[in-house]
Design a protein around this motif. Structure first.
Motif, PDB file in Angstrom:
ATOM      1  N   LYS A 155      33.875   7.318  13.333  1.00 15.50           N
ATOM      2  CA  LYS A 155      33.821   6.076  13.477  1.00 15.50           C
ATOM      3  C   LYS A 155      34.365   4.847  12.145  1.00 15.50           C
ATOM      4  O   LYS A 155      35.378   4.061  12.879  1.00 15.50           O
ATOM      5  CB  LYS A 155      32.567   5.532  13.372  1.00 15.50           C
ATOM      6  N   GLN A 156      33.995   5.202  11.397  1.00 16.70           N
ATOM      7  CA  GLN A 156      34.169   4.560  10.187  1.00 16.70           C
ATOM      8  C   GLN A 156      35.902   4.244   9.788  1.00 16.70           C
ATOM      9  O   GLN A 156      36.724   3.339   9.394  1.00 16.70           O
ATOM     10  CB  GLN A 156      33.532   4.553   8.468  1.00 16.70           C
ATOM     11  N   LYS A 159      37.354   2.699  12.419  1.00 18.75           N
ATOM     12  CA  LYS A 159      37.446   1.254  12.305  1.00 18.75           C
ATOM     13  C   LYS A 159      38.450   0.797  10.917  1.00 18.75           C
ATOM     14  O   LYS A 159      38.655  -0.562  11.531  1.00 18.75           O
ATOM     15  CB  LYS A 159      35.761   0.603  11.544  1.00 18.75           C
ATOM     16  N   TRP A 229      32.540  -2.961  17.336  1.00 14.54           N
ATOM     17  CA  TRP A 229      33.943  -2.063  16.803  1.00 14.54           C
ATOM     18  C   TRP A 229      34.679  -3.166  15.458  1.00 14.54           C
ATOM     19  O   TRP A 229      35.702  -2.683  15.635  1.00 14.54           O
ATOM     20  CB  TRP A 229      34.514  -1.416  17.697  1.00 14.54           C
ATOM     21  N   ASP A 230      33.796  -4.285  15.695  1.00 16.24           N
ATOM     22  CA  ASP A 230      34.712  -5.414  14.845  1.00 16.24           C
ATOM     23  C   ASP A 230      36.078  -6.092  15.481  1.00 16.24           C
ATOM     24  O   ASP A 230      36.793  -5.976  14.721  1.00 16.24           O
ATOM     25  CB  ASP A 230      34.385  -5.743  13.884  1.00 16.24           C
TER      26      ASP A 230
END
Length: 660
Positions: A155-156, A159, A229-230
């Motif tokens: 995820k990072q 992102k 998720w910004d």
């Protein structure tokens, strides 16, 4: 080896410190105490210690002291040879080999959604011992922690890529299990990855949604996902959905007045520190809540709606019903299935109303195995097609063939939006040709109705006067030189108006949301002017060359129109060079893609057009990726497994986004 086996099958070791005071008589099954000669039935060590405690306290105290101080050399269990050899060859717990194998097991469990307790199953442990006897199989707690860590790391990683992406396309799809026991909303994102220089499509979330599936609940799930998720909404080019009324309502535009945040003057009230913090949080919320997202209908879904109208015509429905009955006879007969497999290695196919191009695939397979079908049906005594019916079925196949071909092209995960406009024009041209050339009046009428339906359903892509018109697809086509080179000089008012709208859209949207310096420096201006002069000079000296590249058949019949000049201002200058030099003077081979073309271009001159073109070319034309979530991860939601919502979403994310 015999010694090792004997040591393995032998029982547990005797307490030498205890049995040195006793002797066991196996015949009478009695134990004799050496100090006092008392006979004790059996050889239970608890009874023996109790006897020593009562009759010989000094010996019992000595034995207890030895046990408390730790096992002595005599009482310590001796390690057998086999255990010693195996233990010495095991990987160390913190070694790279052990960690690499544990990570591989964690990824396998995480992506397949299997229960974590699988690794503690006896058969699994035996299998791993056969594969690698040096591996110490980890416990389920450790594997679960490794899966969570891998999930967070992935995820990072994505992102960071999304944060670096200039623009993003969102795809959504809603799916309900059989029996209506659970429903899921899949949300994915397609973007041009600047780190890898390629288009990428990833799964963002798989949310379980409760009935009813209202527009508000869908919008809330999408907004929540974007916040997690910004992804600011100003980065989003469009949201691609199906044509369901709830999806359409979820992404409708609100009025401008409702979008405008209230404004306050400096004289109203003094701003405290807490007020400042709250205003910052409100501004941050506006990034996600106050900006509407444009919705684009899934092109493939809409094409299927056009195709399905064929089945509503009585004459076509009659022959399709007969085709389904023949297929049903073959599918229910094991004898007929075996015979057709022996003759041609294929079987007939059923059609499914919800599957794309399913009816066409059924017809195509019947025509392919026509001889075998006729022979086997005759031997089995079944009714089959008449020769005239086979001819009409073949004509119907020819009518649907281009729709199936374009469906296959446009359902790709990335880089298909630029093909939408030429594909639609190609279908319209095909329907005109079919109407003129077919000998079946009913099929000619259907072709005419399908043409009107295409124009109506795709007015937002083709009709610049329609209130729903969006130049997004035309802009994607414009920046793809592999298809646009044949459109630039076509003498068709509708096509030229589309290209004009596309250019205006590119000019309006080409400035990046986070770009600080939008103008060229003085040196870049001078370089641009010099390059423009060289372009004009080369065009006067060199004879014009015409590219033979053709992607769609109807374009070969179009007439050319006189070229027009555009103003040489910044982005306009870049578009002018792209149109007049790149498209018209440099032939593009069939192996080239639009992305390859733009990646090879100079960043200095195309500093605005190139990034925006790459973002447009990355876009998909359908939300097939979001639909594919439920076919790829269908096993994860069977039975009651969907109740583990966190594990389901995690497994779907890891499975869909692997190798990216």
């Amino acid at each position: 080896m015999t010694l090792v086996t004997e040591m393995l099958v032998s029982g547990r070791k005797r307490r030498e410190d205890l049995w040195m005071h006793f002797t066991f008589d196996a015949k009478e099954n009695k134990t004799l105490c050496k100090p006092c000669g008392v006979a004790i039935t059996g050889k239970n060590t608890t009874n023996l210690k109790r006897h020593l405690q009562m009759s010989h306290p000094e010996i019992h105290t000595k034995i207890q002291k030895t046990s408390n101080d730790g096992p002595s050399q005599a009482s310590a269990p001796q390690q057998n040879i086999y255990t010693a050899l195996v233990s010495a060859s095991k990987y160390k717990i913190d070694s790279k080999e052990q960690q690499a194998r544990e990570d591989a097991i964690a990824k396998w469990i995480g992506r397949t959604g299997l229960p974590v307790r699988t690794i503690e199953d006896e058969d699994f442990v035996n299998m791993m011992a056969t594969v690698d006897r040096r591996l110490s199989v980890p416990k389920k707690t450790k594997i679960n922690n490794l899966i969570d860590k891998h999930y967070e790391d992935e995820k990072q990683k994505f992102k960071k890529r999304l944060a670096a992406a200039r623009r993003v396309s969102i795809c959504t799809d809603l799916w309900t299990k059989k029996g209506l026991t659970a429903s899921f909303l899949g949300i994915s994102a397609c973007y041009f990855c600047v780190d890898q220089n390629k288009a990428d499509h990833i799964l963002l979330a798989l949310e379980q949604v409760a009935h009813p599936h209202t527009a508000q609940s869908i919008k809330s799930c999408v907004d929540k996902c974007l916040q997690e998720w910004d992804i600011p909404k100003k980065k989003i080019l469009t949201v691609i959905t199906d044509n369901g009324s709830n999806m359409v309502a979820a992404f409708k535009h609100t009025t401008a007045a409702a979008e405008e945040p209230p404004s306050f003057s400096e004289e109203d009230s003094p701003i405290t520190e807490s007020d400042s913090e709250s205003s910052e949080s409100e501004i941050d919320d506006l990034r996600y809540q106050q900006i509407d997202m444009d919705r684009t209908p899934c092109v493939v879904h809409t094409l299927q709606l056009v195709v399905h109208m064929v089945q509503k015509e009585a004459s076509v429905k009659r022959i399709l019903d007969k085709a389904r009955s023949v297929v049903k006879l073959f599918r229910k007969s094991s004898v007929a299935t075996q015979k057709i497999l022996e003759q041609c290695g294929l079987i007939v196919l059923n059609d499914c109303p919800t599957r794309w191009s399913s009816t066409f695939n059924m017809i195509a397979r019947l025509i392919k195995v026509k001889d075998s079908v006729c022979q086997i049906a005759n031997n089995m005594g079944w009714d089959s097609f008449l020769p005239s019916e086979w001819q009409k079925l073949t004509s119907l196949h020819d009518l649907l063939l281009p729709f199936a071909e374009h469906t296959k092209t446009l359902q790709s995960d990335t880089m298909s939006m630029s093909l939408v406009v030429p594909a639609l024009f190609d279908l319209l041209s095909h329907l005109d040709d079919f109407k003129q050339n077919t000998s079946y009046q009913d099929l000619a009428t259907i072709a005419q109705k399908m043409k009107g339906n295409v124009n109506q359903r795709f007015a937002s892509f083709l009709d610049t006067t329609d209130e729903r018109f969006s130049p997004l697809a035309a802009a994607a086509c414009f920046v793809n030189p592999t298809v646009c080179e044949t459109l630039v000089d076509v003498a068709d008012e509708n096509i030229q108006e589309l290209l004009k709208q596309a250019e205006e859209y590119v000019i309006r949207k080409s400035a990046l949301p986070h770009t600080q310096d939008e103008d060229l420096s003085e040196e870049d201006d001078a370089l641009a002017v010099a390059e423009e002069e060289n372009i004009e000079k080369s065009k006067e000296e060199a004879p014009p060359s015409t590219s033979k590249h053709r992607v769609f058949r109807f374009l070969s019949k179009c007439r050319r129109r006189p070229r027009q000049r555009t103003s040489p201002n910044s982005i306009e200058q870049q578009i002018r060079k792209y149109r007049e030099e790149e498209l018209l003077q440099q032939p593009i081979t069939d192996d080239d893609t639009g992305t390859d073309f733009w990646l090879s271009k100079n960043d200095t001159f195309y500093h605005q057009l190139k990034p925006f073109a790459l973002d447009l070319l990355a876009m998909p034309a359908s939300q097939a990726f979001a639909e594919r979530i439920f076919s790829v991860t269908g096993d994860l939601s069977r039975g009651r497994r969907n109740r583990a919502r966190v594990i389901l979403a995690r497994s779907a994310f890891l499975k869909m986004n692997r190798n990216k």
